[in-house]
Design a protein around this motif. Sequence first.
Motif, short mmCIF file in Angstrom:
data_model
loop_
_atom_site.label_atom_id
_atom_site.label_comp_id
_atom_site.label_asym_id
_atom_site.label_seq_id
_atom_site.Cartn_x
_atom_site.Cartn_y
_atom_site.Cartn_z
N LEU A 1 0.84 -1.19 0.00
CA LEU A 1 0.00 0.00 0.00
C LEU A 1 0.88 1.24 0.00
CD1 LEU A 1 -2.71 -0.99 2.67
CD2 LEU A 1 -2.79 -1.30 0.18
N ALA A 2 0.33 2.33 -0.47
CA ALA A 2 1.08 3.59 -0.52
C ALA A 2 1.40 4.07 0.88
CB ALA A 2 0.29 4.65 -1.27
N THR A 3 2.61 4.63 1.05
CA THR A 3 3.02 5.18 2.34
C THR A 3 3.58 6.59 2.13
OG1 THR A 3 5.18 4.11 2.13
CG2 THR A 3 3.51 2.94 3.41
N PRO A 4 2.70 7.55 1.88
CA PRO A 4 3.19 8.93 1.69
C PRO A 4 3.82 9.47 2.95
CG PRO A 4 0.79 8.87 1.90
CD PRO A 4 1.24 7.45 1.80
N ALA A 5 4.67 10.46 2.79
CA ALA A 5 5.35 11.06 3.93
C ALA A 5 4.34 11.66 4.88
CB ALA A 5 6.32 12.14 3.44
N PRO A 6 4.54 11.51 6.20
CA PRO A 6 3.63 12.13 7.16
C PRO A 6 3.75 13.64 7.14
CG PRO A 6 5.52 11.16 8.28
CD PRO A 6 5.63 10.77 6.84
N ALA A 7 2.82 14.30 7.81
CA ALA A 7 2.79 15.77 7.81
C ALA A 7 4.07 16.37 8.37
CB ALA A 7 1.58 16.26 8.61
N PHE A 8 4.68 15.69 9.34
CA PHE A 8 5.92 16.17 9.95
C PHE A 8 6.96 15.06 9.85
CE2 PHE A 8 2.53 18.57 11.95
CZ PHE A 8 2.99 19.88 11.78
N ALA A 9 8.17 15.45 9.46
CA ALA A 9 9.23 14.48 9.23
C ALA A 9 9.91 14.04 10.51
CB ALA A 9 10.27 15.04 8.27
N ASP A 10 9.86 14.87 11.56
CA ASP A 10 10.55 14.54 12.80
C ASP A 10 9.89 15.26 13.97
OD1 ASP A 10 11.75 17.16 13.25
OD2 ASP A 10 13.19 16.67 11.70
N PRO A 11 10.24 14.90 15.21
CA PRO A 11 9.58 15.48 16.37
C PRO A 11 9.84 16.97 16.54
CG PRO A 11 11.47 14.18 17.04
CD PRO A 11 11.25 13.89 15.60
N PHE A 12 10.97 17.45 16.06
CA PHE A 12 11.34 18.84 16.29
C PHE A 12 10.56 19.78 15.37
CE2 PHE A 12 14.99 15.93 16.83
CZ PHE A 12 14.89 15.82 18.21
N ALA A 13 10.30 19.34 14.16
CA ALA A 13 9.42 20.11 13.27
C ALA A 13 8.01 20.16 13.86
CB ALA A 13 9.41 19.49 11.88
N PHE A 14 7.57 19.04 14.43
CA PHE A 14 6.25 18.99 15.05
C PHE A 14 6.19 19.92 16.26
CE2 PHE A 14 3.37 16.72 18.12
CZ PHE A 14 2.18 17.02 17.47
N LEU A 15 7.20 19.86 17.11
CA LEU A 15 7.24 20.73 18.29
C LEU A 15 7.21 22.19 17.88
CD1 LEU A 15 7.69 21.19 21.36
CD2 LEU A 15 10.15 21.12 20.88
N ALA A 16 8.00 22.57 16.89
CA ALA A 16 8.02 23.96 16.44
C ALA A 16 6.64 24.40 15.96
CB ALA A 16 9.06 24.13 15.33
N ALA A 17 5.97 23.52 15.23
CA ALA A 17 4.63 23.87 14.73
C ALA A 17 3.63 24.01 15.87
CB ALA A 17 4.17 22.81 13.74
N VAL A 18 3.73 23.14 16.87
CA VAL A 18 2.82 23.22 18.02
C VAL A 18 3.06 24.51 18.80
CG1 VAL A 18 2.24 22.18 20.26
CG2 VAL A 18 2.50 20.73 18.22
N VAL A 19 4.31 24.82 19.08
CA VAL A 19 4.63 26.03 19.85
C VAL A 19 4.18 27.28 19.10
CG1 VAL A 19 6.54 27.45 20.74
CG2 VAL A 19 6.55 24.97 21.09
N ARG A 20 4.30 27.28 17.80
CA ARG A 20 3.92 28.45 17.00
C ARG A 20 2.43 28.48 16.65
NH1 ARG A 20 7.16 30.76 18.98
NH2 ARG A 20 9.29 31.16 18.32
N GLY A 21 1.69 27.48 17.11
CA GLY A 21 0.25 27.48 16.86
C GLY A 21 -0.14 27.02 15.47
N ARG A 22 0.78 26.40 14.75
CA ARG A 22 0.47 25.92 13.41
C ARG A 22 0.00 24.46 13.41
NH1 ARG A 22 5.43 28.76 12.32
NH2 ARG A 22 6.54 26.77 12.18
N ALA A 23 0.05 23.81 14.55
CA ALA A 23 -0.41 22.43 14.69
C ALA A 23 -1.02 22.27 16.08
CB ALA A 23 0.73 21.45 14.49
N THR A 24 -2.00 21.41 16.17
CA THR A 24 -2.62 21.12 17.45
C THR A 24 -2.34 19.67 17.82
OG1 THR A 24 -4.70 20.51 16.34
CG2 THR A 24 -4.47 22.80 17.11
N VAL A 25 -2.47 19.37 19.10
CA VAL A 25 -2.21 18.02 19.60
C VAL A 25 -3.52 17.43 20.10
CG1 VAL A 25 -0.84 16.59 21.14
CG2 VAL A 25 0.08 18.76 20.32
N ALA A 26 -4.08 16.50 19.34
CA ALA A 26 -5.30 15.83 19.77
C ALA A 26 -4.96 14.78 20.81
CB ALA A 26 -5.97 15.17 18.57
#
Length: 366
Positions: free
Chosen positions: A306-331
């Motif tokens: 099955l297809a495995t496209p890249a996830p929205a964030f490549a690593d935890p630090f990009a995700f953390l930066a997006a969360v801190v800057r309000g560009r991503a939320t944590v469900a």
Amino acid sequence: MYRLIGLLMIMFAATAASAPPRTDRPVRVAIARLTHGHVAGLLDRRASGDIEIVGIYEPERAVAARYVRDYHLDSALVHDRLAPMLDRVRPDAVLAFGSVAEHRAVVEAAAPRRVHVMVEKPLSFDAAEADAMAAQARRHGIQLLTNYETSWYPSRSALGRALAAGSVGAIRKAVFRDGHYGPKEIGVQREFLSWLVDPSANGGGAIVDFGCYGANLMTWLMKGRTPTSVTAVTQRLKRDPTYARVDDEATIVLTYPDATAILQASWNWPDHRKDIQLFGDTGVLSTPDARTLVLRRRGETADRPLATPAPAFADPFAFLAAVVRGRATVADTDPSSLANALVVARILDAARRSAATGRTVTLGRD
């Protein structure tokens, strides 16, 4: 004319003062300890531009000196006390790269200062400790995230999408195999090995180090549900006295009213592995590696990729930066979320008790 220019300058200054903070500047982060080898993942990506390291807490001078040398860091970044460092450098977030047992001290220092925290997996092996950290995070309104390497695998996110699309029906059984052939054998740093084999710092051996991956992913797949029971068996198969105080082999069985999970955590695999087999009503989904997902439905004789496209964030630090800057939320259902981490802590706590007593531990239904 001069009066008009002056008025315009005042208006510009007032507008600038009331403007919201820029969301494109790097997130200022501090590092709490360098004794977890995964800190290399952060140090290796400093040029990405979304994260700026503004301070490092590391009281072991030899460890700090080695990282300063090997990664060409400014020695002025290094501090020997955590709280004064946070007050001095005023980071947006702190990343904990010490032992699991040290996570609470990091949270208790950061939360009252309104500094977000990301820890390396797991948040805790003790349910009460995890609850105490959660209370601090909620009281002070900070994000408390847990990083698992598997959260950023394309095969992991693709597995979730395939399951949601009904490709195999409801989950009935999942098998998680995680580990390698031993931290000493793969050559982890001396300071990393010292706490991995210390039950007071790591909570155990493979049962925590690799049992947490399956606990995290099963909790994610079950949308945050807590298992009804946990049964664990641990062994010491290695003869090396380095491992004398902890297990190197662990099997954890999680039961739910409608499913079962088997977590096989080991420092005795012949190679590195983090793979999943998910059995549903009508088929099986398998992730043999980080980038591969295959499906075999009932009656089929071969796996289908099955297809495995890249996830929205490549690593935890990009995700953390997006969360801190309000560009991503944590469900709450996110594998990095505090809600997930609390369930994982309950599973690990129960698994350790089950292994010690030889009895199944029953958990409440959530």
